[in-house]
Design a protein around this motif. Structure first.
Motif, short mmCIF file in Angstrom:
data_model
loop_
_atom_site.label_atom_id
_atom_site.label_comp_id
_atom_site.label_asym_id
_atom_site.label_seq_id
_atom_site.Cartn_x
_atom_site.Cartn_y
_atom_site.Cartn_z
N TRP A 95 -29.55 -30.78 34.88
CA TRP A 95 -31.04 -30.59 34.50
C TRP A 95 -31.72 -30.26 35.76
N THR A 99 -37.24 -30.01 33.85
CA THR A 99 -36.59 -30.49 32.75
C THR A 99 -36.89 -32.09 32.79
N TYR A 328 -31.40 -30.88 23.89
CA TYR A 328 -31.95 -30.97 25.32
C TYR A 328 -31.33 -29.76 26.25
N ASN A 332 -33.49 -27.25 28.71
CA ASN A 332 -33.01 -27.16 30.35
C ASN A 332 -32.77 -25.56 30.32
N THR A 335 -36.26 -23.92 30.99
CA THR A 335 -36.77 -24.01 32.52
C THR A 335 -36.16 -23.27 33.53
N TYR A 387 -40.34 -27.79 23.40
CA TYR A 387 -39.82 -26.29 23.86
C TYR A 387 -40.93 -25.29 23.83
#
Length: 465
Positions: A95, A99, A328, A332, A335, A387
């Motif tokens: 991550w 994140t 999740y 990531n 990002t 998101y």
């Protein structure tokens, strides 16, 4: 001077109490981040799972209910984060700092927004209580029951009619189709919003039954004719997610009434509660297995999609894990894509998608909704609650979203305590469900969510007026 000292001590004590959950979560999150940065992924996940348990217990004791917004977000958001960081699939990667800041900042700002509004509204508790007593005299319980029954009838018949309309126009029913992605194509623009509202029938029926069967000396038994009608209406609505082979719709159909029951009966016997939850979990698992089979996936298809590091993990565990954890990882990916310049912030356009969809502007100006969605793999394209907020404005967008959402949740909690309109339970349960499934979807940028809110608002006004 003595009074000032007492007040100062009280303020200081309350300040320490307010800061306690932030300090606890911050310590757990920092430890998990350090472990993850040093490649101790499973250990980092375990730390966050412990954090979810601790924070959940804290807010359960504070709010005294299993359906408080703070409890639900603490448990499901943080536990999902813990599963995500374990990286049990080859699809997942380390991550980014953005994140970590997004996941932790959203949660902490949600708590802050909730706390601020709760403190503000608590100062008006006497006024609110007096208004509550006045509002209870506006409409009798019998009128509520009659209007609720009409709501059940309308929702059930309209949603089943739109399902039949879609089946006729499209020429098939997903349950009896041999195509792998039959459900994905089973929708007609505008009409499908009504079809997927079938879950409201069961929730409204539960509200009706709990309101109607409340212990009173003048309570009359439910008429046989109405009971038969309720059975028919609920059977029609329950058939829709099954015939559509929609696991997600089935979960919503079952979860929403459970949340409403816990909200309206907070003092239910704990043994009965766990029995109900256990039975619900068994039904969901059985339905998920059945619907997965009926989607006609080829042997090995799901294994090739999930790409687990441990290939011997049972498929149902793989499915449950990736259903939560990969969302999740998709965040990531976003990002990382923004850091690398592969996509750019959209400054509000992403979160305005419901406006473009519900007004039909997306068909007139398709460029408004032509966004690239960075995800781990195209077959696993579900997202987290934050998101789109990050896609629009980055960390600032996530923090503001958390703050506003927490404030709205606190305001609704106070509203439901002083209102006698039972449709508010449906509002509350929907919002609670979105927080419980915060790992799965962006929810508030999904047009269906706002259609459901609008439908609930219409039902609220009908019952009230």
């Amino acid at each position: 001077r003595g009074l000032k000292m007492v007040l100062a001590n009280n303020i200081e004590g309350r300040g320490r109490q307010l800061l306690l959950p932030y300090a606890i979560y911050g310590a757990f999150a920092f430890l998990a981040m350090v472990l993850e940065k040093n490649d101790f992924f499973v250990a980092a996940g375990c730390v966050l799972l412990v954090a979810a348990s601790v924070m959940g217990l804290y807010f359960y004791k504070k709010d005294q209910t299993l359906v408080s917004f703070r409890f639900l977000l603490s448990v499901f958001w943080t536990a999902g984060e813990g599963l995500g960081v374990m990286q049990l699939s080859n699809l997942q990667s380390s991550w980014t700092n953005q994140t970590w800041l997004s996941f932790g900042g959203f949660y902490l700002l949600f708590l802050a927004g909730y706390e601020v509004i709760e403190i503000y509204l608590s100062k008006r508790v006497i006024v609110l209580e007096s208004k509550c007593q006045m509002s209870k005299k506006e409409v009798t319980k019998e009128q509520f029951q009659n209007r609720l029954f009409c709501c059940i009838r309308i929702v059930s018949l309209v949603t089943f009619a739109t399902f039949v309309l879609e089946a006729i126009i499209l020429g098939y029913v997903p349950l009896f189709s041999t195509e792998t992605h039959a459900y994905d194509h089973f929708h007609i623009s505008g009409v499908h919003y009504f079809t997927v509202s079938c879950m409201f029938t069961h929730s409204l029926t539960l509200i009706y039954m709990l309101t109607y069967t409340e212990k009173r000396k003048d309570r009359q038994p439910l008429e046989k004719g109405k009971l038969i009608q309720l059975i028919v209406y609920n059977a029609l609505s329950a058939s829709i997610p099954i015939l559509s082979v929609s696991k997600f719709q089935f979960v919503l159909t079952l979860a929403l009434p459970i949340l409403i029951f816990l909200l309206m009966r907070p003092n239910v016997n704990k043994k009965k509660l766990f029995a109900i939850l256990g039975a619900a979990a068994a039904v969901v698992i059985a339905a998920a297995v059945f619907m997965t089979i009926r989607r006609n996936y080829e042997p090995g298809y799901l294994n090739s999609i999930f790409q687990m590091k441990n290939e011997n993990m049972p498929l149902f565990l793989q499915y449950a894990y990736m259903y939560i954890a990969n969302n999740y990882s998709n965040f990531n990916c976003l990002t990382q894509a923004l850091q690398q310049g592969l996509v750019e912030h959209t400054f509000g356009l992403k979160q305005l998608f419901p406006v473009f969809a519900l007004t039909g502007l997306k068909f007139v100006f398709p460029a408004l909704v032509a966004f690239e969605m960075p995800v781990t793999i195209k077959e696993l394209n579900t997202l987290t609650l934050i998101y789109d907020a990050y896609y629009d404005f980055g960390l600032i967008g996530v923090f503001l979203f958390g703050l506003i959402l927490g404030a709205v949740c606190a305001a609704l909690t106070q509203k439901i305590r002083k209102s006698s309109n039972p449709i508010l339970y449906l509002f509350y349960a929907q919002l609670a469900l979105y927080l419980a499934l915060s790992f799965f979807s962006s929810w508030f940028t999904v047009p269906t969510t706002w259609f459901w809110f609008a439908l609930t608002g219409a039902l609220y006004l009908y019952v009230k007026k």
